[in-house]
Design a protein around this motif. Structure first.
Motif, PDB file in Angstrom:
ATOM      1  N   ARG A  63       0.988  -0.934  -0.140  1.00 32.98           N
ATOM      2  CA  ARG A  63       0.421   0.182   0.262  1.00 32.98           C
ATOM      3  C   ARG A  63       1.074   0.927   0.117  1.00 32.98           C
ATOM      4  NH1 ARG A  63      -3.421  -3.560   3.588  1.00 32.98           N
ATOM      5  NH2 ARG A  63      -4.737  -3.266   3.289  1.00 32.98           N
ATOM      6  N   TYR A  64       2.069   0.669   0.793  1.00 32.84           N
ATOM      7  CA  TYR A  64       2.687   2.074   0.766  1.00 32.84           C
ATOM      8  C   TYR A  64       3.449   3.200  -0.153  1.00 32.84           C
ATOM      9  CZ  TYR A  64       7.011   5.030   1.920  1.00 32.84           C
ATOM     10  OH  TYR A  64       8.177   6.043   1.525  1.00 32.84           O
ATOM     11  N   LEU A  65       4.179   1.197  -0.998  1.00 32.90           N
ATOM     12  CA  LEU A  65       5.150   1.837  -2.142  1.00 32.90           C
ATOM     13  C   LEU A  65       3.912   2.095  -3.282  1.00 32.90           C
ATOM     14  CD1 LEU A  65       6.260  -1.382  -2.379  1.00 32.90           C
ATOM     15  CD2 LEU A  65       7.265   0.747  -2.073  1.00 32.90           C
ATOM     16  N   CYS A  66       2.292   1.872  -3.613  1.00 35.07           N
ATOM     17  CA  CYS A  66       1.353   2.485  -4.286  1.00 35.07           C
ATOM     18  C   CYS A  66       0.915   3.748  -3.846  1.00 35.07           C
ATOM     19  CB  CYS A  66       0.296   1.821  -4.195  1.00 35.07           C
ATOM     20  SG  CYS A  66       0.053   0.031  -4.636  1.00 35.07           S
ATOM     21  N   ALA A  67       0.963   4.348  -2.283  1.00 37.01           N
ATOM     22  CA  ALA A  67       0.552   5.805  -2.097  1.00 37.01           C
ATOM     23  C   ALA A  67       1.731   6.433  -3.042  1.00 37.01           C
ATOM     24  CB  ALA A  67       0.031   5.486  -0.473  1.00 37.01           C
ATOM     25  N   GLN A  68       3.164   5.772  -2.836  1.00 35.09           N
ATOM     26  CA  GLN A  68       4.342   6.759  -2.367  1.00 35.09           C
ATOM     27  C   GLN A  68       4.773   6.869  -4.041  1.00 35.09           C
ATOM     28  OE1 GLN A  68       5.400   9.108  -0.409  1.00 35.09           O
ATOM     29  NE2 GLN A  68       7.757   9.002  -0.632  1.00 35.09           N
ATOM     30  N   TYR A  69       4.300   5.975  -4.479  1.00 32.59           N
ATOM     31  CA  TYR A  69       5.018   5.964  -6.213  1.00 32.59           C
ATOM     32  C   TYR A  69       4.159   5.879  -7.382  1.00 32.59           C
ATOM     33  CZ  TYR A  69       9.344   6.133  -3.496  1.00 32.59           C
ATOM     34  OH  TYR A  69      10.564   6.489  -2.429  1.00 32.59           O
ATOM     35  N   CYS A  70       3.132   5.490  -7.186  1.00 34.49           N
ATOM     36  CA  CYS A  70       2.205   5.101  -8.330  1.00 34.49           C
ATOM     37  C   CYS A  70       0.989   5.836  -8.142  1.00 34.49           C
ATOM     38  CB  CYS A  70       0.969   4.003  -8.048  1.00 34.49           C
ATOM     39  SG  CYS A  70       0.652   3.340  -8.779  1.00 34.49           S
ATOM     40  N   ASP A  71       0.215   6.373  -9.766  1.00 30.13           N
ATOM     41  CA  ASP A  71      -0.542   7.694  -9.367  1.00 30.13           C
ATOM     42  C   ASP A  71      -1.972   7.051 -10.006  1.00 30.13           C
ATOM     43  OD1 ASP A  71      -1.369   5.414 -11.364  1.00 30.13           O
ATOM     44  OD2 ASP A  71      -0.686   6.764 -13.666  1.00 30.13           O
ATOM     45  N   GLY A  72      -1.790   5.439  -8.727  1.00 26.80           N
ATOM     46  CA  GLY A  72      -3.651   5.560  -8.644  1.00 26.80           C
ATOM     47  C   GLY A  72      -4.329   3.993  -8.986  1.00 26.80           C
ATOM     48  N   ALA A  73      -3.163   3.577 -10.142  1.00 28.57           N
ATOM     49  CA  ALA A  73      -3.649   2.578 -11.245  1.00 28.57           C
ATOM     50  C   ALA A  73      -4.260   1.614 -10.391  1.00 28.57           C
ATOM     51  CB  ALA A  73      -2.769   2.584 -12.228  1.00 28.57           C
ATOM     52  N   LEU A  74      -3.277   1.006  -9.784  1.00 25.41           N
ATOM     53  CA  LEU A  74      -3.276   0.027  -8.794  1.00 25.41           C
ATOM     54  C   LEU A  74      -4.042   0.203  -7.396  1.00 25.41           C
ATOM     55  CD1 LEU A  74       0.779  -1.570  -8.497  1.00 25.41           C
ATOM     56  CD2 LEU A  74      -1.295  -2.512 -10.038  1.00 25.41           C
ATOM     57  N   LEU A  75      -3.416   0.768  -6.998  1.00 27.66           N
ATOM     58  CA  LEU A  75      -4.490   2.048  -4.933  1.00 27.66           C
ATOM     59  C   LEU A  75      -5.667   2.923  -5.683  1.00 27.66           C
ATOM     60  CD1 LEU A  75      -5.017   0.652  -3.166  1.00 27.66           C
ATOM     61  CD2 LEU A  75      -2.822   1.187  -1.879  1.00 27.66           C
ATOM     62  N   PRO A  76      -6.441   2.743  -5.816  1.00 22.41           N
ATOM     63  CA  PRO A  76      -6.962   4.119  -6.473  1.00 22.41           C
ATOM     64  C   PRO A  76      -7.112   4.768  -5.465  1.00 22.41           C
ATOM     65  CG  PRO A  76      -8.300   2.022  -6.878  1.00 22.41           C
ATOM     66  CD  PRO A  76      -7.875   1.550  -6.168  1.00 22.41           C
ATOM     67  N   VAL A  77      -7.584   6.565  -5.505  1.00 20.68           N
ATOM     68  CA  VAL A  77      -7.378   6.815  -4.682  1.00 20.68           C
ATOM     69  C   VAL A  77      -8.599   7.951  -4.343  1.00 20.68           C
ATOM     70  CG1 VAL A  77      -7.083  10.147  -4.225  1.00 20.68           C
ATOM     71  CG2 VAL A  77      -5.124   8.624  -5.656  1.00 20.68           C
ATOM     72  N   GLU A  78     -10.052   7.551  -5.046  1.00 18.80           N
ATOM     73  CA  GLU A  78     -11.278   7.227  -4.345  1.00 18.80           C
ATOM     74  C   GLU A  78     -11.319   6.467  -3.877  1.00 18.80           C
ATOM     75  OE1 GLU A  78     -15.111   6.899  -4.250  1.00 18.80           O
ATOM     76  OE2 GLU A  78     -13.937   5.689  -5.684  1.00 18.80           O
ATOM     77  N   ALA A  79     -11.988   6.910  -2.630  1.00 20.77           N
ATOM     78  CA  ALA A  79     -12.401   6.519  -1.392  1.00 20.77           C
ATOM     79  C   ALA A  79     -13.371   5.175  -1.344  1.00 20.77           C
ATOM     80  CB  ALA A  79     -13.332   6.679  -0.198  1.00 20.77           C
ATOM     81  N   GLN A  80     -14.198   4.457  -2.400  1.00 21.50           N
ATOM     82  CA  GLN A  80     -15.261   3.165  -2.709  1.00 21.50           C
ATOM     83  C   GLN A  80     -14.361   2.453  -2.830  1.00 21.50           C
ATOM     84  OE1 GLN A  80     -19.108   4.341  -3.856  1.00 21.50           O
ATOM     85  NE2 GLN A  80     -19.819   5.450  -2.176  1.00 21.50           N
ATOM     86  N   ALA A  81     -13.536   3.168  -4.861  1.00 14.82           N
ATOM     87  CA  ALA A  81     -12.750   2.153  -5.318  1.00 14.82           C
ATOM     88  C   ALA A  81     -11.721   1.493  -4.018  1.00 14.82           C
ATOM     89  CB  ALA A  81     -12.316   2.559  -6.663  1.00 14.82           C
TER      90      ALA A  81
END
Length: 199
Positions: A63-81
């Protein structure tokens, strides 16, 4: 550069390594040794070292790697997604892992503490039942655990599916899981870290 501590034979280390591949992140990997004890008081892997930041627990690292280095493709920013992705990640880490632990330790690791035949059979039944839940979900989405697109949930679940398929035991025919496994096999990170190097 990121440092990942832990052998790449560990299913939890492989979650992190595959995530790094998906995100295009360079990393160095080191086996655990006594000198790493200060990094994790539990003396377990994986451990991530990102500069001066140290983190343990595999799903949290992913989760940290996605939040720190990703644009939301693997772990969406939108709450429900995002919640949908994390729901399947947490299910894998709790319900699914609990189901397979006894059978895996008995049949694959052949650990002497896991020799109760009735418990092995109960674990196999629970494991198959939980993989059937995933099969139903994949039949509904037609693609991946959280929906139409590959996400972080599929990294943790893909490794669990690989473990289920590789364990010598009776399994039901689950066509949606089989098709999912084939879709994941198109991803280089899965072929390297999720499928034990089998193309």
């Amino acid at each position: 550069m990121l440092k990942i501590v832990g052998k790449d034979s560990s299913i939890n280390v492989r979650k992190v390594l595959w995530t790094c591949v998906e995100l295009g992140l360079p990393f160095e990997r080191e086996d655990w040794n006594p000198g790493h004890a200060a990094l994790n008081p539990n003396a377990q892997v994986p451990v991530l070292v990102d500069g001066g930041f140290v983190l343990w627990e595999s799903n949290t690292i992913c989760r940290y790697l996605c939040a720190q280095y990703c644009d939301g493709a693997l772990l969406p920013v939108e709450a429900q997604a995002r919640a949908r992705v994390e729901q399947w990640m947490d299910w894998q880490a709790t319900d699914l892992n609990t189901a397979w632990r006894y059978a895996f330790m008995a049949l694959v690791r052949q650990h002497p503490a896991y020799r109760d035949a009735a418990q092995v059979e109960a674990s196999i039944a629970a494991w198959n039942r939980h993989i059937a839940i995933l099969d139903a979900r994949l039949a509904a989405t037609g693609a991946y655990a959280a929906g139409a697109h590959f996400t972080l949930a599929d990294i943790v679940l893909g490794l669990s599916v690989n473990r289920w398929m590789m364990t010598p035991m009776d399994k039901p025919a689950l066509p949606s899981v089989a098709a999912y496994y084939d879709r994941l096999a198109l991803r280089p990170g899965f072929r390297t870290y999720g499928r034990n190097g089998v193309a």
